[in-house]
Design a protein around this motif. Structure first.
Motif, PDB file in Angstrom:
ATOM      1  N   PHE A   1     -14.168  35.128  53.738  1.00  0.00           N
ATOM      2  CA  PHE A   1     -14.374  36.262  54.646  1.00  0.00           C
ATOM      3  C   PHE A   1     -15.851  36.434  54.982  1.00  0.00           C
ATOM      4  O   PHE A   1     -16.227  36.683  56.143  1.00  0.00           O
ATOM      5  N   PHE A   2     -16.719  36.282  54.000  1.00  0.00           N
ATOM      6  CA  PHE A   2     -18.148  36.471  54.220  1.00  0.00           C
ATOM      7  C   PHE A   2     -18.759  35.289  54.972  1.00  0.00           C
ATOM      8  O   PHE A   2     -19.764  35.446  55.656  1.00  0.00           O
ATOM      9  N   LEU A   3     -18.150  34.115  54.836  1.00  0.00           N
ATOM     10  CA  LEU A   3     -18.618  32.981  55.634  1.00  0.00           C
ATOM     11  C   LEU A   3     -18.446  33.256  57.127  1.00  0.00           C
ATOM     12  O   LEU A   3     -19.320  32.941  57.938  1.00  0.00           O
ATOM     13  N   LEU A   4     -17.317  33.861  57.482  1.00  0.00           N
ATOM     14  CA  LEU A   4     -17.062  34.156  58.886  1.00  0.00           C
ATOM     15  C   LEU A   4     -17.837  35.380  59.368  1.00  0.00           C
ATOM     16  O   LEU A   4     -18.248  35.435  60.529  1.00  0.00           O
ATOM     17  N   GLN A   5     -18.030  36.355  58.497  1.00  0.00           N
ATOM     18  CA  GLN A   5     -18.647  37.602  58.919  1.00  0.00           C
ATOM     19  C   GLN A   5     -20.170  37.554  58.910  1.00  0.00           C
ATOM     20  O   GLN A   5     -20.818  38.141  59.794  1.00  0.00           O
ATOM     21  N   SER A   6     -20.782  36.881  57.947  1.00  0.00           N
ATOM     22  CA  SER A   6     -22.237  36.945  57.782  1.00  0.00           C
ATOM     23  C   SER A   6     -22.913  35.584  57.851  1.00  0.00           C
ATOM     24  O   SER A   6     -23.884  35.400  58.595  1.00  0.00           O
ATOM     25  N   TYR A   7     -22.430  34.625  57.072  1.00  0.00           N
ATOM     26  CA  TYR A   7     -23.151  33.361  56.955  1.00  0.00           C
ATOM     27  C   TYR A   7     -23.124  32.555  58.249  1.00  0.00           C
ATOM     28  O   TYR A   7     -24.166  32.066  58.712  1.00  0.00           O
ATOM     29  N   LEU A   8     -21.943  32.381  58.826  1.00  0.00           N
ATOM     30  CA  LEU A   8     -21.846  31.576  60.043  1.00  0.00           C
ATOM     31  C   LEU A   8     -22.603  32.204  61.218  1.00  0.00           C
ATOM     32  O   LEU A   8     -23.339  31.491  61.919  1.00  0.00           O
ATOM     33  N   PRO A   9     -22.489  33.517  61.484  1.00  0.00           N
ATOM     34  CA  PRO A   9     -23.292  34.097  62.580  1.00  0.00           C
ATOM     35  C   PRO A   9     -24.790  33.952  62.375  1.00  0.00           C
ATOM     36  O   PRO A   9     -25.517  33.643  63.326  1.00  0.00           O
ATOM     37  N   SER A  10     -25.273  34.182  61.168  1.00  0.00           N
ATOM     38  CA  SER A  10     -26.711  34.050  60.929  1.00  0.00           C
ATOM     39  C   SER A  10     -27.165  32.601  61.088  1.00  0.00           C
ATOM     40  O   SER A  10     -28.258  32.322  61.606  1.00  0.00           O
ATOM     41  N   MET A  11     -26.341  31.662  60.680  1.00  0.00           N
ATOM     42  CA  MET A  11     -26.683  30.253  60.834  1.00  0.00           C
ATOM     43  C   MET A  11     -26.753  29.866  62.314  1.00  0.00           C
ATOM     44  O   MET A  11     -27.666  29.151  62.752  1.00  0.00           O
ATOM     45  N   LEU A  12     -25.803  30.376  63.104  1.00  0.00           N
ATOM     46  CA  LEU A  12     -25.812  30.073  64.535  1.00  0.00           C
ATOM     47  C   LEU A  12     -26.999  30.717  65.233  1.00  0.00           C
ATOM     48  O   LEU A  12     -27.554  30.144  66.186  1.00  0.00           O
ATOM     49  N   LEU A  13     -27.417  31.886  64.798  1.00  0.00           N
ATOM     50  CA  LEU A  13     -28.595  32.526  65.387  1.00  0.00           C
ATOM     51  C   LEU A  13     -29.855  31.707  65.124  1.00  0.00           C
ATOM     52  O   LEU A  13     -30.733  31.595  65.992  1.00  0.00           O
ATOM     53  N   VAL A  14     -29.961  31.144  63.944  1.00  0.00           N
ATOM     54  CA  VAL A  14     -31.115  30.301  63.638  1.00  0.00           C
ATOM     55  C   VAL A  14     -31.123  29.069  64.529  1.00  0.00           C
ATOM     56  O   VAL A  14     -32.162  28.685  65.100  1.00  0.00           O
ATOM     57  N   VAL A  15     -29.951  28.435  64.673  1.00  0.00           N
ATOM     58  CA  VAL A  15     -29.864  27.250  65.533  1.00  0.00           C
ATOM     59  C   VAL A  15     -30.163  27.634  66.985  1.00  0.00           C
ATOM     60  O   VAL A  15     -30.832  26.876  67.721  1.00  0.00           O
ATOM     61  N   LEU A  16     -29.695  28.808  67.415  1.00  0.00           N
ATOM     62  CA  LEU A  16     -29.952  29.255  68.783  1.00  0.00           C
ATOM     63  C   LEU A  16     -31.446  29.457  69.036  1.00  0.00           C
ATOM     64  O   LEU A  16     -31.943  29.190  70.140  1.00  0.00           O
ATOM     65  N   SER A  17     -32.169  29.909  68.036  1.00  0.00           N
ATOM     66  CA  SER A  17     -33.606  30.116  68.218  1.00  0.00           C
ATOM     67  C   SER A  17     -34.350  28.807  68.442  1.00  0.00           C
ATOM     68  O   SER A  17     -35.442  28.790  69.008  1.00  0.00           O
ATOM     69  N   TRP A  18     -33.763  27.678  68.022  1.00  0.00           N
ATOM     70  CA  TRP A  18     -34.417  26.387  68.219  1.00  0.00           C
ATOM     71  C   TRP A  18     -34.315  25.898  69.669  1.00  0.00           C
ATOM     72  O   TRP A  18     -35.011  24.948  70.048  1.00  0.00           O
ATOM     73  N   VAL A  19     -33.454  26.512  70.452  1.00  0.00           N
ATOM     74  CA  VAL A  19     -33.320  26.105  71.848  1.00  0.00           C
ATOM     75  C   VAL A  19     -34.638  26.307  72.591  1.00  0.00           C
ATOM     76  O   VAL A  19     -34.958  25.552  73.523  1.00  0.00           O
TER      77      VAL A  19
END
Length: 430
Positions: free
Chosen positions: A249-267
């Motif tokens: 549940f926490f992977l979907l709610q917190s970990y995955l969104p924060s990971m995608l935000l970090v990757v998005l900042s690299w754009v």
């Protein structure tokens, strides 16, 4: 002829006499069995059974302690709260003890009305770590009283309680918690009463059928001890639940969104340095979104003094997102610094060459303090050393192309983030 008749008469008389005796004996046996069955089926008069019985005095008063056995069925565990550090549980609790004053003839037990509990002595068991609790009373009091001929008593009840559970959240949400359910005597010390589980760990049932939304119950223990207080030692029984949190549940709610935000900042590393609005808006958006995610996650947890595992991950992700914003600030500054007119850059180069030429002619030229220069109206210049100029020139050559910063960041940021994730999951899951 008369002799034969007398013999026949004796034989017939003996035959009928034996039959009548067997019939009489069978009749006596049936009558005895009927009396026994009547005695067994005859109801015990409770008025006579409780005559002279004092429910305020424990069994074996001034004698050995009363041995109270326990068994329990866990009906449900409804909620586990990290904020309040408690859990709600419904149990069917059963207590067994013997009261010699309530012996009665026969071999069948009696199930009594729960209201009769007021006329019986019962153990003063309470829930030691309970915040609140209540007995179910729909449609009647959910209680059971069963009396056996040897004076043994079974007293069962259905209880729902909110129990305190101290949690260590340092590994949250990859944590395991051990929550106790403590039963204790309130007024009787170990000299008056003892507690024990009826069949050890088998006295606890129902846990295998319980399904929780965020936890998995994978172990429990039935323990026995005592509570040591100023007034004495009181018997105590403990059920220790070990629950493990489900991290999906926490992977979907917190970990995955924060990971995608970090990757998005690299754009932003792949956007042209001249597209300032695009890069700034992307970086600022990711920073604000990451801030909202961190605040929402922390709002669901108690305000504790130590750092949790999820705090470490979210803070590091925030640092990566913010570093991407700072990276563009550095790129923009360097690009503006070196965007000088060509003529101005040539004049600066000529000036440096002139300074070097003069320094070669007069390497030891320093201002004079004897006043002669002041009298002639001239002063001698002090020139910088060749090492300083060389360093300055070489420094300009290193950062002449600002696009190299983006190229370097495209490799440094992903590699660093991957190394952090590897270390993080190894530390908190092993």
């Amino acid at each position: 002829m008369s002799g034969q008749g007398a013999t026949l008469f004796l034989v017939v008389f003996a035959l009928f006499g034996g039959i009548s005796n067997s019939v009489l004996a069978q009749g006596d046996e049936e009558a005895a069995n009927g009396r026994e069955e009547a005695a067994e089926t005859q109801p015990v008069k409770l008025t006579a059974l409780f005559k002279g019985y004092d429910p305020l005095i424990r069994p074996n008063f001034h004698g050995k302690p009363v041995a109270v056995q326990m068994s329990m069925t866990i009906a449900s565990i409804d909620q586990v709260s990290e904020v309040d550090m408690d859990y709600t549980v419904t149990v069917l609790m059963r207590q067994y003890w013997n009261d010699p004053r309530l012996k009665f003839p026969g071999n069948r037990s009696m199930s009594l009305d729960p209201r009769l509990v007021k006329k019986l002595w019962v153990p003063d068991t309470f829930l030691e770590n309970s915040k609140s609790s209540y007995l179910h009373a729909v449609t009647v009091d959910n209680a059971l009283i069963r009396l056996f001929p040897d004076g043994s008593i079974l007293y069962g009840m259905r209880i729902t309680a909110k129990m305190e559970c101290e949690m260590d959240l340092r590994k949250y949400p990859m944590d395991e918690q051990s929550c106790p359910f403590i039963l204790e005597s309130y007024g009787y010390t170990t000299e008056d009463m003892t507690y024990e589980w009826r069949e050890g760990d088998k006295s606890i049932s129902g846990l295998k059928d319980i399904r929780l939304s965020q936890f998995t119950i994978y172990d429990y223990k039935a323990l026995q001890g005592y509570g040591d207080y100023e007034t004495g030692k009181y018997p105590q029984l403990v059920v220790q639940f070990t629950i493990r949190r489900n991290v999906f549940f926490f992977l979907l709610q917190s970990y995955l969104p924060s990971m995608l935000l970090v990757v998005l900042s690299w754009v932003s590393f792949y956007i042209d340095t001249n597209s300032a609005p695009a890069r700034v808006s992307l970086s600022v958006t990711t920073v604000l979104t990451m801030t909202t995610l961190v605040s929402g996650t922390r709002a669901q947890l108690p305000k504790i003094s130590y750092i949790k595992a999820i705090d470490v991950y979210l803070v590091v992700c925030f640092v990566f997102v913010f570093a991407a914003l700072l990276e563009y600030a550095a790129v923009n500054y360097q690009s503006r610094y070196y965007k000088t007119p060509r003529k101005s850059r040539k004049s600066k180069k000529a000036e440096i060459e002139e300074i070097q030429l003069e320094e070669k002619k007069a390497p030891l030229a320093v201002p004079e303090n004897d006043g002669s220069a002041a009298r002639n109206g001239t002063t001698r210049r002090r020139f910088p050393s060749p090492k300083v100029l060389t360093s300055f020139r070489s420094g300009r050559k290193i950062i002449e192309d600002v696009n190299d910063i983006d190229k370097f960041s495209r490799v440094l940021f992903p590699v660093t983030f991957a190394v952090f994730n590897a270390i993080y999951w190894i530390v908190y899951t092993v």
